[in-house]
Enzyme design. Sequence first.
Site, mmCIF file in Angstrom:
data_model
loop_
_atom_site.group_PDB
_atom_site.id
_atom_site.type_symbol
_atom_site.label_atom_id
_atom_site.label_comp_id
_atom_site.label_asym_id
_atom_site.label_seq_id
_atom_site.Cartn_x
_atom_site.Cartn_y
_atom_site.Cartn_z
ATOM 1 C CB ILE A 159 7.276 -10.034 -2.911
ATOM 2 C CG1 ILE A 159 6.203 -9.900 -4.006
ATOM 3 C CG2 ILE A 159 8.098 -8.743 -2.815
ATOM 4 C CD1 ILE A 159 5.144 -8.837 -3.749
ATOM 5 C CB THR A 233 7.754 -3.061 -0.901
ATOM 6 O OG1 THR A 233 8.115 -4.347 -0.389
ATOM 7 C CG2 THR A 233 8.986 -2.297 -1.327
ATOM 8 C CB ALA A 234 4.117 -4.991 3.029
ATOM 9 N NE ARG A 235 -1.930 -2.795 0.190
ATOM 10 C CZ ARG A 235 -1.408 -3.086 -1.011
ATOM 11 N NH1 ARG A 235 -0.145 -2.841 -1.282
ATOM 12 N NH2 ARG A 235 -2.189 -3.615 -1.949
ATOM 13 C CG ASP A 259 6.684 1.813 -3.057
ATOM 14 O OD1 ASP A 259 6.809 2.898 -3.668
ATOM 15 O OD2 ASP A 259 6.051 0.841 -3.536
ATOM 16 C CD GLU A 264 -0.319 4.091 -0.217
ATOM 17 O OE1 GLU A 264 0.692 3.784 0.438
ATOM 18 O OE2 GLU A 264 -0.567 3.643 -1.353
ATOM 19 C CG HIS A 282 1.608 2.053 -3.520
ATOM 20 N ND1 HIS A 282 0.539 1.848 -2.696
ATOM 21 C CD2 HIS A 282 1.914 0.815 -4.001
ATOM 22 C CE1 HIS A 282 0.206 0.571 -2.679
ATOM 23 N NE2 HIS A 282 1.037 -0.078 -3.471
ATOM 24 N N GLY A 284 5.823 0.149 -6.281
ATOM 25 C CA GLY A 284 6.256 -1.255 -6.327
ATOM 26 C C GLY A 284 6.022 -1.949 -7.660
ATOM 27 C CB SER A 285 3.128 -3.264 -9.273
ATOM 28 O OG SER A 285 2.133 -2.265 -9.118
HETATM 29 C C1 DGY Z 1 -0.726 -4.466 -5.136
HETATM 30 O O1 DGY Z 1 -0.837 -5.060 -6.209
HETATM 31 O O2 DGY Z 1 -1.279 -4.815 -4.106
HETATM 32 C C2 DGY Z 1 0.163 -3.276 -5.139
HETATM 33 O O3 DGY Z 1 0.286 -2.642 -3.937
HETATM 34 C C3 DGY Z 1 -0.215 -2.307 -6.229
HETATM 35 O O4 DGY Z 1 0.902 -2.342 -6.992
#
Ligand code: DGY
Length: 317
Positions: A159, A233-235, A259, A264, A282, A284-285
């Site tokens: 990523i 965008t991680a955690r 994100d 959360e 959240h 991201g995906s």
């Molecule tokens: C993951 O895959 O870890 C993401 O945070 C969920 O999209």
Amino acid sequence: MPKAKILVTRKLPDDVENRLIDTFETILNPSDEIYSAEKLIQQSKNVDAILCAPGDQIGADLITQLPDRIGIISTFSVGYEHIDISAAHARGIAVTNTPGVLTDATADIALLLLLGAARRAYEGERMIREDKWTGWTPTQLMGIGLQGKRLGLLGMGRIGQAVADRAKAFGMEVHYHNRNKTDYDALYHETAEGLLQVSDFLSLHFPLTPETHHFLSAEKMALLPKGAVVINTARGPVIKDDDLIAALKSGQVAAAGLDVFEGEPDLHSDYRDLTNTFLLPHLGSATRETRNAMGFCAIDNLVAFFNNERPPNLVKV
Ligand code: DGY
């Protein structure tokens, strides 16, 4: 031969559920109820595998109570901090995740956050929606340009590299710190501290572990150039929220694009009150293509396991 029986803890995209139904004996969760530990244990009776997702908390205590016949936990995510891997392995349960398939979607969201934070997208959107825009002015909502700025990436896995590719197209100079130097064409810093000092923009791309918990503290943010922009965008828990909020108030950090959040979907309410934050839930995906790919990847891991093959995405401790 009877089909393996799979407990699916969350509502998944239709195409994924249809493939699950075709492949296994499947228990779905059409209402997308978030299972308590008790309910998850009760639902797991008589199943051979669990297909879970990040909102589930599969800790050591829960794992010790799972029936012996469960051989694999396949998570619909690349992150797996919600599963106690050591406890699973101690019970002989394999754990798999879905790396690779969400790289582009997550990198796209990182750029959306970066642009949204730098160009004051929230304030602009709000001005229009609240009917407060009185017209173009030479000084309205001036943000921060990307061209020639230094982007610091903490973590240079798939990523991080995909974010770097995109940032280069915006004319940014890419710097990174990673446990190991990679072949990627960008400026490597031996230490996280060294990277922070040159990061006009900082984007976080490492997993949540005990070592990275609350990594981005006041002390670390003091190393950033004044007026830096922070992207996550991680955690959520890799950032100390109180410290980032103080930095956003003082101007040490000019803006943040987030994100993911500690605790959360409940997040520190100051993030909502500040105007120099650009916040997403959240996502991201969250593209149709990626969520399907994640589901198919989680299924491929299960199929391999029940064919007595090595699942492609086994998580190691
Ligand atoms: C993951 O895959 O870890 C993401 O945070 C969920 O999209």
